[in-house]
Design an enzyme around this catalytic site. Structure first.
Site, PDB file in Angstrom:
ATOM      1  N   HIS A 223      10.949   6.196  32.156  1.00 41.01           N
ATOM      2  CA  HIS A 223      11.827   5.089  32.097  1.00 41.01           C
ATOM      3  C   HIS A 223      11.654   4.478  30.806  1.00 41.01           C
ATOM      4  CE1 HIS A 223      13.839   1.414  33.294  1.00 41.01           C
ATOM      5  NE2 HIS A 223      14.552   1.944  33.919  1.00 41.01           N
TER       6      HIS A 223
ATOM      7  N   ASP B 191      16.050   6.916  40.271  1.00 38.72           N
ATOM      8  CA  ASP B 191      17.225   7.819  40.581  1.00 38.72           C
ATOM      9  C   ASP B 191      16.488   9.186  41.302  1.00 38.72           C
ATOM     10  OD1 ASP B 191      19.206   6.614  39.439  1.00 38.72           O
ATOM     11  OD2 ASP B 191      18.249   7.120  37.274  1.00 38.72           O
TER      12      ASP B 191
HETATM   13  N1  ACO Z   1      10.152  14.736  31.722  1.00 33.88           N
HETATM   14  C1  ACO Z   1       9.172  15.435  30.501  1.00 33.88           C
HETATM   15  N2  ACO Z   1       8.695  15.026  29.493  1.00 33.88           N
HETATM   16  C2  ACO Z   1       9.373  13.472  29.469  1.00 33.88           C
HETATM   17  C3  ACO Z   1      10.104  12.829  30.514  1.00 33.88           C
HETATM   18  C4  ACO Z   1      10.694  13.626  31.397  1.00 33.88           C
HETATM   19  N3  ACO Z   1      11.462  13.277  32.403  1.00 33.88           N
HETATM   20  N4  ACO Z   1      10.519  11.758  30.018  1.00 33.88           N
HETATM   21  C5  ACO Z   1       9.911  11.254  28.867  1.00 33.88           C
HETATM   22  N5  ACO Z   1       9.099  12.862  28.521  1.00 33.88           N
HETATM   23  C6  ACO Z   1       8.090  12.929  27.344  1.00 33.88           C
HETATM   24  C7  ACO Z   1       8.862  12.873  25.940  1.00 33.88           C
HETATM   25  O1  ACO Z   1       9.234  14.262  25.608  1.00 33.88           O
HETATM   26  C8  ACO Z   1       7.753  12.122  25.090  1.00 33.88           C
HETATM   27  O2  ACO Z   1       6.988  13.164  25.055  1.00 33.88           O
HETATM   28  P1  ACO Z   1       6.028  13.346  23.542  1.00 33.88           P
HETATM   29  O3  ACO Z   1       5.194  11.935  23.446  1.00 33.88           O
HETATM   30  O4  ACO Z   1       5.117  14.416  23.651  1.00 33.88           O
HETATM   31  O5  ACO Z   1       7.053  13.414  22.532  1.00 33.88           O
HETATM   32  C9  ACO Z   1       7.176  11.229  26.057  1.00 33.88           C
HETATM   33  O6  ACO Z   1       7.142  11.752  27.328  1.00 33.88           O
HETATM   34  C10 ACO Z   1       7.712   9.714  25.898  1.00 33.88           C
HETATM   35  O7  ACO Z   1       9.142  10.066  26.076  1.00 33.88           O
HETATM   36  P2  ACO Z   1      10.224   9.199  25.589  1.00 33.88           P
HETATM   37  O8  ACO Z   1      11.392   9.843  25.339  1.00 33.88           O
HETATM   38  O9  ACO Z   1       9.729   8.457  24.138  1.00 33.88           O
HETATM   39  O10 ACO Z   1      10.793   7.999  26.665  1.00 33.88           O
HETATM   40  P3  ACO Z   1      11.749   7.251  26.384  1.00 33.88           P
HETATM   41  O11 ACO Z   1      11.074   5.496  26.981  1.00 33.88           O
HETATM   42  O12 ACO Z   1      12.601   6.985  25.249  1.00 33.88           O
HETATM   43  O13 ACO Z   1      12.648   7.941  27.553  1.00 33.88           O
HETATM   44  C11 ACO Z   1      13.937   8.303  29.571  1.00 33.88           C
HETATM   45  C12 ACO Z   1      13.013   7.303  28.942  1.00 33.88           C
HETATM   46  C13 ACO Z   1      15.222   8.515  28.720  1.00 33.88           C
HETATM   47  C14 ACO Z   1      14.131   7.765  30.694  1.00 33.88           C
HETATM   48  C15 ACO Z   1      13.235   9.755  29.680  1.00 33.88           C
HETATM   49  O14 ACO Z   1      11.813   9.467  30.254  1.00 33.88           O
HETATM   50  C16 ACO Z   1      13.840  10.598  30.431  1.00 33.88           C
HETATM   51  O15 ACO Z   1      15.133  11.195  29.709  1.00 33.88           O
HETATM   52  N6  ACO Z   1      13.942  10.855  31.854  1.00 33.88           N
HETATM   53  C17 ACO Z   1      14.725  11.870  32.551  1.00 33.88           C
HETATM   54  C18 ACO Z   1      16.091  11.243  32.855  1.00 33.88           C
HETATM   55  C19 ACO Z   1      16.025  10.136  33.817  1.00 33.88           C
HETATM   56  O16 ACO Z   1      15.364  10.312  35.034  1.00 33.88           O
HETATM   57  N7  ACO Z   1      16.882   8.872  33.664  1.00 33.88           N
HETATM   58  C20 ACO Z   1      16.703   7.730  34.306  1.00 33.88           C
HETATM   59  C21 ACO Z   1      16.138   6.663  34.049  1.00 33.88           C
HETATM   60  S1  ACO Z   1      16.094   5.331  35.199  1.00 33.88           S
HETATM   61  C22 ACO Z   1      17.719   4.741  35.210  1.00 33.88           C
HETATM   62  O17 ACO Z   1      18.451   4.767  34.133  1.00 33.88           O
HETATM   63  C23 ACO Z   1      18.358   4.079  36.391  1.00 33.88           C
END
Ligand code: ACO
Length: 440
Positions: A317, A375
């Site tokens: 998140h 979610d």
């Molecule tokens: N699975 C695997 N790796 C992940 C995930 C995931 N779900 N989420 C983040 N990471 C990794 C990234 O690749 C990154 O790795 P790195 O540091 O080696 O490059 C690190 O964790 C940090 O991730 P960011 O993308 O910088 O985190 P950000 O805060 O921008 O993204 C997000 C948050 C978009 C929600 C992301 O975690 C994601 O895509 N999750 C899956 C989709 C999801 O469940 N969305 C619902 C959110 S809740 C809502 O909207 C009500």
């Protein structure tokens, strides 16, 4: 707006931030909130220096003052008006929470009775709206129908469109909270070719919603109280979430003086995006794709391999770098729902629980603070209830309407409210001469 209605005062600044730019030093007041990060007020930056700030995605920008919702993502805290979300989910209900969001305090017995009466007074929609629905193809995405239906309310309810009149603002708020479940259930019924079911005001909010979704005119439908309670919890958990994309959209639309029905339609459009309201649908697709608990280790390997482009949906998140407090409540709710429906052996649930176990102990996820978000569980609960995945975001919109309208009301009552008008870093062509078509 009545002058007495406007009650917000500028926060007191106890210290300044200093910026040196182009051999000029300028000072900006800093304000402390009651909790959370303090802010630097840069509203005079342009007039003082000729520079704009640049913050795409609003990574460091507080867009407004608000007293409604507080989030501390590092600690996994979400509070509405100071009350922890898990306490509200356990001890309160969606309608009481909608009162709290709108008015700032929990209602007393008389206020609660009056609030429920007013909501029930507005559960029906104008009969002519049926014709609007019939104009949509049956295969329409229900969010397309919802965006149209919400905006169309402005065409039906002319007596609550004056945004400067507090009484009309309140009437619109009641209409929206009361009518959204009716519009949502109608979108579902229309998509499956079934007749619309009218609201039943002797039922509570969530019972009535489930009844409008699943009853038919040909046989008696009894609402399961465990499912009604689960639905109510889901609505409570999704009711508000501070200045997220759809809420900011509602505020920006409303800042121009647009009517609240149009603003809700804008919020619905923003919520529709997969990066916002659409993730729970993606969780179900992911669990289906994995198919069996034995395939989880392979899937986790792919998730960790960046070149695969696969993410563990329902994990991570932007704000929560700890367990999403809403996910904790939903995990418990999921067990109650599946226990009630006798679906405890549901294969998708088994996969979800095993995924969660592995992810919470795997170094990749622990290091990156990737915890289950709301979610991860909501989609499985909806599925168990027999709600198709296209409706998931619609249910989110039904819940979030309470937060959207509370945030809109707060903005309209703020004397400092002005039209939202961001600026830009222009990277396009500079002035050039027009070349006639024959010479190009
Ligand atoms: N699975 C695997 N790796 C992940 C995930 C995931 N779900 N989420 C983040 N990471 C990794 C990234 O690749 C990154 O790795 P790195 O540091 O080696 O490059 C690190 O964790 C940090 O991730 P960011 O993308 O910088 O985190 P950000 O805060 O921008 O993204 C997000 C948050 C978009 C929600 C992301 O975690 C994601 O895509 N999750 C899956 C989709 C999801 O469940 N969305 C619902 C959110 S809740 C809502 O909207 C009500």
């Amino acid at each position: 707006m009545a002058a007495t209605e406007k009650k917000s005062a500028a926060p007191a600044s106890k210290r300044n931030a200093t910026l040196s730019v182009d051999s000029k030093t300028v000072e900006f007041p800093m304000y402390d909130g009651t909790e959370g990060p303090s802010v630097i007020d840069i509203s005079k930056l342009y007039s003082d220096t000729g520079y704009f700030t640049f913050d795409p995605g609003f990574m460091s920008t507080a867009s407004c003052e608000s007293k409604i919702t507080f989030i501390d993502g590092d600690k996994g805290i979400l509070r509405y008006r100071g009350y922890d979300i898990d306490v509200l989910a356990e001890k309160s209900d969606f309608l009481e929470v909608s009162y709290l969001l709108l008015n700032g305090e929990l209602p007393n017995a008389q206020e609660s009775k009056e609030h429920i009466r007013k909501i029930k007074n507005h559960t029906m929609v104008h009969e002519q709206l049926h014709f609007l629905y019939r104009g949509f193809p049956r295969a329409s995405h229900p969010m397309a129908v919802m965006a149209g239906a919400a905006a169309s309310l402005a065409a039906f309810y002319h007596d609550s469109l004056d945004v400067n009149d507090p009484a009309q603002r309140e009437l619109s708020a009641y209409r929206l909270i009361a009518k959204m479940p009716t519009l949502a259930a109608m979108a579902f019924k229309y998509s499956i070719g079934m007749p619309f079911i009218y609201p039943q005001n002797e039922m509570n909010f969530s019972e009535n919603f489930l009844h409008m979704m699943f009853a038919t005119p040909c046989e008696k439908y009894t609402v399961n109280p465990v499912l009604a309670r689960a639905m109510d919890r889901i609505l409570t958990l999704h009711a508000d979430h501070e200045q997220n994309a759809s809420t900011s959209t509602v505020r920006l639309a409303g800042s121009s003086g647009a009517n609240p029905f149009a603003c809700m339609s804008a919020g619905i459009a923003s919520l529709w995006g997969p990066a916002h309201g659409g993730a729970n649908e993606a969780v179900i697709n992911m669990l289906r794709e994995i198919g069996d608990v034995s395939k989880i280790p392979d899937f986790i390997k792919k998730v960790k391999d960046k070149s695969s482009g696969i993410k563990l949906m329902g994990f991570g998140h932007r704000v929560y770098k700890n367990y999403d407090p809403r996910a904790k409540v939903l995990r418990q709710t999921l067990e109650e729902v599946l226990g009630e429906l006798g679906k405890i052996d549901e294969p998708l649930l088994k996969i979800a629980i095993e995924l969660e176990r592995i992810a919470l102990s795997d170094e990749y996820f622990v290091e990156r603070k990737l915890y289950p978000n709301v979610d991860f569980y909501s989609g499985i609960i909806y599925r168990a209830m027999g709600i198709p995945s296209k409706m998931f975001t619609v249910l989110f919109a039904v819940a979030r309407t309470a937060g959207w309208i509370a945030q809109w009301k707060e903005m309209m009552e703020d004397p400092k409210n002005k039209i939202g008008r961001p600026r830009q870093l222009y990277l396009g062509a500079q002035q050039r001469s027009f070349i006639p078509l024959e010479k190009r």
